[in-house]
Scaffold this motif. Structure first.
Motif, PDB file in Angstrom:
ATOM      1  N   ALA A 169      44.927  82.152  97.387  1.00 59.75           N
ATOM      2  CA  ALA A 169      44.637  82.453  95.974  1.00 59.75           C
ATOM      3  C   ALA A 169      45.295  83.732  95.501  1.00 59.75           C
ATOM      4  CB  ALA A 169      43.120  82.539  95.770  1.00 59.75           C
ATOM      5  N   THR A 170      46.393  84.132  96.150  1.00 59.95           N
ATOM      6  CA  THR A 170      46.880  85.492  95.925  1.00 59.95           C
ATOM      7  C   THR A 170      47.362  85.759  94.512  1.00 59.95           C
ATOM      8  OG1 THR A 170      48.138  87.253  96.992  1.00 59.95           O
ATOM      9  CG2 THR A 170      49.304  85.179  96.602  1.00 59.95           C
ATOM     10  N   SER A 171      47.835  84.750  93.772  1.00 58.69           N
ATOM     11  CA  SER A 171      48.226  85.003  92.385  1.00 58.69           C
ATOM     12  C   SER A 171      47.251  84.359  91.409  1.00 58.69           C
ATOM     13  CB  SER A 171      49.646  84.501  92.124  1.00 58.69           C
ATOM     14  OG  SER A 171      49.738  83.106  92.361  1.00 58.69           O
ATOM     15  N   ALA A 172      46.050  84.052  91.902  1.00 59.26           N
ATOM     16  CA  ALA A 172      45.039  83.395  91.067  1.00 59.26           C
ATOM     17  C   ALA A 172      43.775  84.228  90.879  1.00 59.26           C
ATOM     18  CB  ALA A 172      44.669  82.041  91.666  1.00 59.26           C
ATOM     19  N   VAL A 173      43.301  84.907  91.927  1.00 60.84           N
ATOM     20  CA  VAL A 173      42.061  85.670  91.778  1.00 60.84           C
ATOM     21  C   VAL A 173      42.236  86.751  90.717  1.00 60.84           C
ATOM     22  CG1 VAL A 173      41.162  85.264  94.092  1.00 60.84           C
ATOM     23  CG2 VAL A 173      42.677  87.196  93.692  1.00 60.84           C
ATOM     24  N   PHE A 174      41.157  87.084  90.056  1.00 67.12           N
ATOM     25  CA  PHE A 174      41.132  88.039  88.940  1.00 67.12           C
ATOM     26  C   PHE A 174      41.883  87.505  87.722  1.00 67.12           C
ATOM     27  CE2 PHE A 174      40.545  90.866  92.638  1.00 67.12           C
ATOM     28  CZ  PHE A 174      39.327  91.433  92.290  1.00 67.12           C
ATOM     29  N   ALA A 175      42.323  86.239  87.769  1.00 66.77           N
ATOM     30  CA  ALA A 175      42.937  85.601  86.608  1.00 66.77           C
ATOM     31  C   ALA A 175      42.338  84.219  86.366  1.00 66.77           C
ATOM     32  CB  ALA A 175      44.448  85.484  86.786  1.00 66.77           C
ATOM     33  N   GLN A 176      41.853  83.581  87.437  1.00 65.43           N
ATOM     34  CA  GLN A 176      41.259  82.247  87.346  1.00 65.43           C
ATOM     35  C   GLN A 176      39.993  82.221  88.198  1.00 65.43           C
ATOM     36  OE1 GLN A 176      44.570  79.719  88.618  1.00 65.43           O
ATOM     37  NE2 GLN A 176      45.927  81.080  87.479  1.00 65.43           N
ATOM     38  N   GLU A 177      38.975  81.536  87.724  1.00 66.01           N
ATOM     39  CA  GLU A 177      37.695  81.494  88.426  1.00 66.01           C
ATOM     40  C   GLU A 177      37.807  80.648  89.686  1.00 66.01           C
ATOM     41  OE1 GLU A 177      34.839  83.114  89.056  1.00 66.01           O
ATOM     42  OE2 GLU A 177      33.987  82.741  87.061  1.00 66.01           O
ATOM     43  N   MET A 178      37.287  81.173  90.782  1.00 66.54           N
ATOM     44  CA  MET A 178      37.272  80.453  92.051  1.00 66.54           C
ATOM     45  C   MET A 178      35.991  79.626  92.180  1.00 66.54           C
ATOM     46  SD  MET A 178      40.111  81.327  93.723  1.00 66.54           S
ATOM     47  CE  MET A 178      40.889  81.205  92.101  1.00 66.54           C
ATOM     48  N   ASP A 179      36.134  78.405  92.646  1.00 61.56           N
ATOM     49  CA  ASP A 179      34.987  77.523  92.869  1.00 61.56           C
ATOM     50  C   ASP A 179      34.500  77.734  94.300  1.00 61.56           C
ATOM     51  OD1 ASP A 179      33.115  75.537  92.906  1.00 61.56           O
ATOM     52  OD2 ASP A 179      34.489  73.890  92.469  1.00 61.56           O
ATOM     53  N   TRP A 180      33.750  78.812  94.499  1.00 60.52           N
ATOM     54  CA  TRP A 180      33.411  79.250  95.852  1.00 60.52           C
ATOM     55  C   TRP A 180      32.702  78.187  96.673  1.00 60.52           C
ATOM     56  CZ3 TRP A 180      36.219  82.999  97.224  1.00 60.52           C
ATOM     57  CH2 TRP A 180      36.569  84.023  96.330  1.00 60.52           C
ATOM     58  N   ALA A 181      31.890  77.348  96.041  1.00 60.25           N
ATOM     59  CA  ALA A 181      31.130  76.336  96.789  1.00 60.25           C
ATOM     60  C   ALA A 181      32.034  75.369  97.532  1.00 60.25           C
ATOM     61  CB  ALA A 181      30.204  75.575  95.843  1.00 60.25           C
ATOM     62  N   LYS A 182      33.285  75.221  97.080  1.00 55.64           N
ATOM     63  CA  LYS A 182      34.210  74.279  97.708  1.00 55.64           C
ATOM     64  C   LYS A 182      35.293  74.974  98.534  1.00 55.64           C
ATOM     65  CE  LYS A 182      33.599  70.667  94.230  1.00 55.64           C
ATOM     66  NZ  LYS A 182      34.284  69.794  93.232  1.00 55.64           N
ATOM     67  N   LEU A 183      35.181  76.279  98.684  1.00 60.24           N
ATOM     68  CA  LEU A 183      36.212  77.048  99.386  1.00 60.24           C
ATOM     69  C   LEU A 183      35.629  77.686 100.630  1.00 60.24           C
ATOM     70  CD1 LEU A 183      37.738  78.812  96.244  1.00 60.24           C
ATOM     71  CD2 LEU A 183      38.522  76.701  97.354  1.00 60.24           C
ATOM     72  N   ASP A 184      36.330  77.525 101.750  1.00 61.80           N
ATOM     73  CA  ASP A 184      35.820  78.061 103.019  1.00 61.80           C
ATOM     74  C   ASP A 184      36.566  79.303 103.487  1.00 61.80           C
ATOM     75  OD1 ASP A 184      33.781  76.029 103.497  1.00 61.80           O
ATOM     76  OD2 ASP A 184      35.491  74.672 103.659  1.00 61.80           O
ATOM     77  N   ALA A 185      37.846  79.373 103.247  1.00 53.21           N
ATOM     78  CA  ALA A 185      38.619  80.569 103.560  1.00 53.21           C
ATOM     79  C   ALA A 185      39.549  80.824 102.380  1.00 53.21           C
ATOM     80  CB  ALA A 185      39.413  80.414 104.847  1.00 53.21           C
ATOM     81  N   THR A 186      39.343  81.913 101.684  1.00 54.54           N
ATOM     82  CA  THR A 186      40.156  82.256 100.517  1.00 54.54           C
ATOM     83  C   THR A 186      40.843  83.583 100.778  1.00 54.54           C
ATOM     84  OG1 THR A 186      38.722  81.052  98.985  1.00 54.54           O
ATOM     85  CG2 THR A 186      40.093  82.799  98.052  1.00 54.54           C
ATOM     86  N   THR A 187      42.123  83.656 100.467  1.00 57.74           N
ATOM     87  CA  THR A 187      42.900  84.860 100.770  1.00 57.74           C
ATOM     88  C   THR A 187      43.662  85.342  99.537  1.00 57.74           C
ATOM     89  OG1 THR A 187      44.929  83.685 101.436  1.00 57.74           O
ATOM     90  CG2 THR A 187      43.242  84.016 103.128  1.00 57.74           C
ATOM     91  N   PHE A 188      43.897  86.639  99.492  1.00 58.48           N
ATOM     92  CA  PHE A 188      44.771  87.220  98.475  1.00 58.48           C
ATOM     93  C   PHE A 188      45.199  88.600  98.944  1.00 58.48           C
ATOM     94  CE2 PHE A 188      40.536  88.648  97.227  1.00 58.48           C
ATOM     95  CZ  PHE A 188      40.720  89.960  96.793  1.00 58.48           C
ATOM     96  N   SER A 189      46.119  89.196  98.212  1.00 60.14           N
ATOM     97  CA  SER A 189      46.596  90.531  98.570  1.00 60.14           C
ATOM     98  C   SER A 189      46.346  91.502  97.427  1.00 60.14           C
ATOM     99  CB  SER A 189      48.091  90.499  98.905  1.00 60.14           C
ATOM    100  OG  SER A 189      48.838  90.092  97.783  1.00 60.14           O
ATOM    101  N   TRP A 190      46.263  92.764  97.760  1.00 58.90           N
ATOM    102  CA  TRP A 190      45.990  93.782  96.748  1.00 58.90           C
ATOM    103  C   TRP A 190      47.118  93.911  95.735  1.00 58.90           C
ATOM    104  CZ3 TRP A 190      44.092  98.335 100.355  1.00 58.90           C
ATOM    105  CH2 TRP A 190      42.909  97.938 100.990  1.00 58.90           C
ATOM    106  N   GLN A 191      48.345  93.592  96.165  1.00 62.03           N
ATOM    107  CA  GLN A 191      49.511  93.881  95.335  1.00 62.03           C
ATOM    108  C   GLN A 191      49.809  92.819  94.287  1.00 62.03           C
ATOM    109  OE1 GLN A 191      52.541  92.072  95.621  1.00 62.03           O
ATOM    110  NE2 GLN A 191      52.420  91.029  97.584  1.00 62.03           N
ATOM    111  N   LYS A 192      49.020  91.774  94.230  1.00 58.41           N
ATOM    112  CA  LYS A 192      49.289  90.724  93.242  1.00 58.41           C
ATOM    113  C   LYS A 192      48.570  91.024  91.926  1.00 58.41           C
ATOM    114  CE  LYS A 192      52.191  87.780  95.048  1.00 58.41           C
ATOM    115  NZ  LYS A 192      53.474  87.454  94.407  1.00 58.41           N
ATOM    116  N   VAL A 193      47.495  90.334  91.638  1.00 64.63           N
ATOM    117  CA  VAL A 193      46.924  90.406  90.296  1.00 64.63           C
ATOM    118  C   VAL A 193      46.452  91.812  89.922  1.00 64.63           C
ATOM    119  CG1 VAL A 193      45.194  89.419  88.752  1.00 64.63           C
ATOM    120  CG2 VAL A 193      46.262  87.995  90.479  1.00 64.63           C
ATOM    121  N   MET A 194      46.014  92.610  90.879  1.00 68.27           N
ATOM    122  CA  MET A 194      45.492  93.940  90.555  1.00 68.27           C
ATOM    123  C   MET A 194      46.559  95.026  90.570  1.00 68.27           C
ATOM    124  SD  MET A 194      42.524  93.158  89.763  1.00 68.27           S
ATOM    125  CE  MET A 194      41.863  94.787  89.443  1.00 68.27           C
TER     126      MET A 194
END
Length: 383
Positions: A169-194
């Motif tokens: 989800a590295t270019s999606a978090v903080f821009a699109q809502e995550m459906d946590w109930a259906k996600l088991d391992a979600t990843t992103f990096s500090w240098q993308k959306v933030m």
């Protein structure tokens, strides 16, 4: 020859990673009490834990999920998930751009998964995700960073399904809502959306993911940077700020600053709104410009972060393939030299294109000022 635009963006930072710093960013504003200290010290661990806690709060991560800081940016976090969890059951890796294809190569050439299905699509398109068996583990990229194509929804993932879901989800978090109930391992990096400093990744694990890690030992050796177990249990200290290897506390403070800024605006919804407004400026302009086309045909699959677009029309079509490939590079290079816009050429493996980052750290006025310069540069090519 067209007139040169009068105004330049005040912050000409349009790279899709590392992305623009938060408005008003200053190195002098960083908290420094942890700098020069061990990451194992009380102050060091406290700042790392604070970054974890702010991430959980702002993203609305469920209380029973684990949030940890991993080495190696999003790549390190995603590969740690793949290498520790895949192989226990059939798997599908779905890709529609370059980074998703890297995960395919991991599954095929490195892990050599025995029961693997590869599901891919061309740039700008999404494969038939509904065809993925619900019993399969699945690896996918929520938002295609180099194609601008995102998933419409998570309807293709059943509630309570048997397989593990690994989400880049590295270019999606903080821009699109995550459906946590259906996600088991979600990843992103500090240098993308933030727009924070690079080299650190985040790994968010559901209880089902934790159970998989604790109950399964893959047949391949695990590098130390991927090892998340202590004995037969997951090492929960990793998810309390005791990182696997030495993190940069300076980068940590930069990430914290960005998180605190987002919180001051109203949290993730404010970030969603900023990205939506930014992307609308660019996508509306593309639609109104006859010699441009959004790389993604389906409007519901168009991202609100890295908007990608290609050239078309009589002039462009008259060029040789080599000349066509040079068009976006020439425009991006020219505007870089003029300090109008930095690093917005399309990704090297993507079709010849431009890619403008529209995430929440970018200001609307800077986007409005950039677009006439692209028109001017394209007209200069034809003069």
């Amino acid at each position: 020859m067209t007139n040169t635009p009068a105004l330049k963006p005040e912050r000409p930072f349009f790279s899709s990673g590392p992305t623009a710093k938060i408005p008003g960013w200053s190195a002098q504003s960083l908290e420094t009490k942890a700098l020069g200290r061990s990451h194992r010290s009380a102050v060091g661990k406290a700042r790392l834990k604070y970054a974890i806690d702010l991430t959980r709060e702002l993203l609305g991560v469920p209380d029973d999920y684990l949030v940890g800081i991993m080495p190696g940016s999003d790549t390190g976090a995603l590969e740690a998930a793949m290498w520790t969890m895949l192989g226990a059951r059939p798997a599908t890796v779905a890709a529609w751009e370059s980074f998703g294809n890297v995960w395919i190569q991991d599954a095929v050439k490195q892990l050599k998964l025995k029961d693997l299905t590869v599901l891919d699509a061309d740039y700008g398109e999404i494969p038939d995700l509904a065809s993925i068996p619900q019993d399969n583990d699945v690896v996918f990229t929520w938002n295609g960073t180099t194609s601008g194509a995102k998933i419409k929804n998570t309807d293709w993932l059943a509630e309570g399904r048997e397989g593990i879901t690994i989400n880049d989800a590295t270019s999606a978090v903080f821009a699109q809502e995550m459906d946590w109930a259906k996600l088991d391992a979600t990843t992103f990096s500090w240098q993308k959306v933030m727009g924070s400093e690079a080299q650190h990744g985040m790994l968010i694990l559901s209880p089902k993911a934790v159970a998989r890690i604790e109950s399964y030992d893959p047949e391949w050796p695990l590098p130390k940077l991927f090892r998340m177990k202590k004995g037969d249990k997951i090492n929960r200290a990793i998810f309390e700020g005791a990182t696997i290897n030495t993190p940069s506390l300076l980068a940590t403070e930069d990430y914290i600053m960005a998180l605190e800024w987002a919180k001051s605006l109203g949290g993730r919804q404010a970030m969603f709104d900023r990205a939506d407004a930014n992307a609308k400026i660019v996508t509306d302009w593309i639609e109104a410009t006859p010699w441009l086309r959004n790389m993604v045909y389906d409007p519901e699959q168009r991202t609100n972060t890295g908007v990608c677009f290609v050239f078309q029309g009589d002039y462009y079509d008259s060029l040789s393939p080599e000349e066509q490939a040079a068009v976006p590079k020439t425009i991006a290079s020219k505007l870089d030299e003029l300090d109008v816009g930095y690093d917005f050429n399309g990704y090297r493996d993507a079709p010849p294109s431009l890619r403008i980052w529209c995430g929440g750290t970018v200001e609307q006025e800077d986007l409005r000022r950039l677009l006439p310069w692209i028109e001017w540069a394209y007209a200069e090519l034809q003069a």
